[in-house]
Design an enzyme around this catalytic site. Structure first.
Site, short mmCIF file in Angstrom:
data_model
loop_
_atom_site.label_atom_id
_atom_site.label_comp_id
_atom_site.label_asym_id
_atom_site.label_seq_id
_atom_site.Cartn_x
_atom_site.Cartn_y
_atom_site.Cartn_z
N LYS A 140 0.96 -1.12 0.02
CA LYS A 140 -0.21 0.10 0.03
C LYS A 140 0.88 1.04 -0.20
O LYS A 140 1.80 1.11 0.66
CB LYS A 140 -0.65 -0.09 1.13
CG LYS A 140 -1.97 1.06 1.25
CD LYS A 140 -2.81 0.96 2.40
CE LYS A 140 -3.82 2.04 2.44
NZ LYS A 140 -4.89 1.64 3.65
N SER A 175 -10.04 2.17 2.62
CA SER A 175 -9.01 2.81 1.77
C SER A 175 -7.81 1.85 0.93
O SER A 175 -7.39 2.36 0.00
CB SER A 175 -8.25 3.66 2.39
OG SER A 175 -7.44 3.21 3.51
N SER A 183 -10.44 -0.10 6.86
CA SER A 183 -9.69 -0.05 5.33
C SER A 183 -9.07 -1.03 4.93
O SER A 183 -8.48 -1.05 3.79
CB SER A 183 -8.60 1.31 5.56
OG SER A 183 -9.19 2.54 5.41
#
Lengths: 493, 95
Positions: free
Chosen positions: A78, A157, A181
């Protein structure tokens, strides 16, 4: 079935038996990323050269008989984890030029474990969002498709991470979870994902959103793969003052424990008004599966559940407004020149932050400002204490909780955009565990009427990820989720 | 409690975010929707409840007070949008 369909556990076996090499596995993934990323936008930055170097090093280590735990496993990272020498954007334009001179502890551990970084995965800007629509680098597409052809969001997210793993262009991924997330995008993309206990993974080098809630975790196609990855990511780090100084258990072994005799709590307050019947049905299936596997099902109450979201939308923006004060165009990141220093700050932040980030920074600024602090922020912290107490009291009677992960399946890009609060409701089932700091995992467990994946969530006690993995594995075995997304490496379009 | 346009501008000023005039009405509506949503916390009885300030189930760890890092000005300045020697450069602050 190709190399891209392997689980991490299977790939490690194949690598150990020399049926495949890390270079072959990595080249297959680099090719898949090149083919699908232009469509999915799951990666902001791809790092094929780094991947090739690490794959060669993994093969060399294996030939020398000293391969570390994840040698040769291709992962998506990420783009919230700082990676030395590799651009790290947090999906914000304000960080577009930022090349960290240091490595986050989690990615340093994964590197030391021999894993192969394929690239930096897309996300909602500064991890603020449930859809990936707020990314400053364009939205991510969910590889699952609806009959009407509308492009679906991957959740957020950690949407780029989830999309990449589901589409089989990465074997696993790192995510971070502040209010859901990891778990909500895992549910939307039909993969597994765990947010461990707050403090289990070091926050050092992770771009900060809300520091009392942010926690790194793993995302993969099976529960066992998540356990393997989390084991490599976890552990004490003196560079993070909230890192837990306690041993990391064998998460992978815990997956095989079974649930016989475990007490599983079903919280009444998660049965919200207007819950989709198929989600209610899936939840009941989960209850039946665990009962059949030998668990005791116990009804429990978490009376302050409904206040989780409002607490979150005070606490998280408050912390974000403070954390994001550092983006001022002076020391790093993008700058817009101004007439004086204040003008430079204001223009830099106006141009660099997207709409959702501005909203949250402004809400945070307001709830912390003189005259409003007690009414908003202090009150929210007190209700947060009550939410933690709900969990503590429930865990005196039970070993884990079972709930749905999200109130719906993936929605289309453009839907739920009427107002910010509608979007926030996505996190209604995931936020309470974040506020309490307890570990929670989403497992793909079924599909809705349109064929889209739905997840169930298992929540455990502080630092008892082992029980979470045991219960999640039992659900995974019973659910037998084998459906595949339409967009994936190797699929005929 | 509802924010008026003046308050929206004041918050933006505190947050160091420049707002264009046409952004104010939209933000006013959005911020008021969020504040309206969190208003429900007023209904919770929090008498005698100590605020929960952190996520960690531990007391803050102490460490020895010593320098553990430093002497790397080029790393520190590597991402500076503007620099003069070993300093971050900004527009003139003092006349």
């Amino acid at each position: 079935m190709t190399m891209l369909d392997l689980t991490i556990a299977e790939a490690l076996d194949a690598l150990a038996a020399k049926r495949i090499s890390a270079v072959e596995l990595t080249e297959a993934h680099i090719g898949a990323v090149e083919a699908l990323n232009p469509r999915l936008n799951a990666f902001i930055t791809t790092t094929p050269d780094i991947a090739r170097d690490r794959a060669k090093a993994a093969d060399a280590a294996r030939a020398a008989g000293n391969a570390p735990a994840l040698a040769g496993i291709p992962l998506a990272i990420k783009d919230l984890f700082c990676t030395e020498g590799v651009r790290t954007t947090a999906a914000s334009k304000i960080l577009a030029p930022f090349i960290p001179p240091y490595e986050s502890t989690v990615t340093a551990r994964l590197k030391a474990a021999g894993s192969v970084m394929l690239g930096k995965a897309n996300l909602d800007e500064f991890a603020m969002g449930s859809s990936n629509i707020t990314s400053g680098f364009g939205p991510v597409e969910n590889p699952w498709q609806r009959a009407d052809g509308a492009k679906l969001v991957p959740g957020g997210s950690s949407g780029g991470s989830a999309s990449a793993v589901a589409a089989r262009i990465a074997l696993g991924a790192t995510g971070t979870d502040t209010g859901g997330s990891i778990r909500q995008p895992a549910s939307f993309c039909g993969i597994a994902g765990i947010k461990p206990t707050y403090g289990r993974c070091s926050r050092f080098g992770i771009v900060a959103f809300a520091s009392s809630l942010d926690q790194a975790g793993s995302m993969a196609r099976t529960v066992e793969d998540c356990a393997i990855l989390l084991g490599a990511m976890s552990g004490f780090d003196e560079k993070d003052s909230t890192s837990a100084d306690r041993p990391v258990p064998d998460f992978r072994a815990a997956c095989a424990r079974g649930v016989k005799g475990l007490r599983i709590g079903i919280p009444a307050e998660y049965r919200v008004d207007g819950m989709a019947p198929e989600i209610e049905k899936l939840w009941q299936s989960g209850i039946d599966w665990l009962k059949r596997a030998g668990a005791d099902i116990i009804d429990v109450s978490l009376p302050h559940t409904q206040y989780g979201l409002p607490v979150y939308y005070i606490v998280a923006p408050a912390e974000a407004s403070s954390n994001l004060a550092r983006y001022d165009g002076v020391r790093f990141g993008a700058r817009v020149d101004g007439e004086d220093l204040i003008d430079l700050y204001e223009r830099t932040r106006a141009a660099g932050f997207g709409a959702e980030v501005k909203r949250r920074v402004m809400i945070g600024t307001y709830v912390l400002s003189a005259g409003y602090y007690d009414a908003y922020y202090l009150r929210a912290q007190k209700v947060r204490a009550l939410i933690l107490r709900d969990f503590t009291e429930a865990f005196a009677k039970i070993d884990a909780l079972l709930t749905p992960t999200a109130p719906s399946a993936a929605f289309a890009i453009g839907e739920k955009m009427d107002d910010p609060v509608t979007m926030y409701l996505n996190d209604v089932f995931t936020v309470p565990a974040s506020l309490a700091g307890v570990p929670a995992m989403s497992i793909p467990a079924g599909q809705d009427a349109r064929g889209l994946p739905l997840g169930l969530q298992v929540i455990g006690r502080h630092f008892d990820e082992e029980t979470v993995f045991a219960v999640s594995s039992a659900i995974e075995r019973a659910a037998g989720f084998t459906a595949l997304p339409g967009l994936r490496a190797g699929a005929t379009p | 409690m509802s924010l008026d346009p003046a308050m929206v501008r004041r918050i933006a000023k505190l947050a160091r975010i420049r707002l264009a005039d046409d952004e104010v009405p939209r933000l006013q509506g959005e911020l008021n929707a969020i504040l309206g949503y969190v208003e429900q916390l007023a209904a919770v009885d929090v008498d005698g409840v100590a605020p929960l300030t952190g996520g960690a189930q531990m007391t803050m760890r102490m460490r020895e007070d010593r320098v553990t890092d430093g002497g790397i000005p080029d790393h520190v300045l590597a991402n500076a949008p503007d620099r003069i020697g070993d300093f971050f450069a900004v527009p003139k602050v003092v006349e």
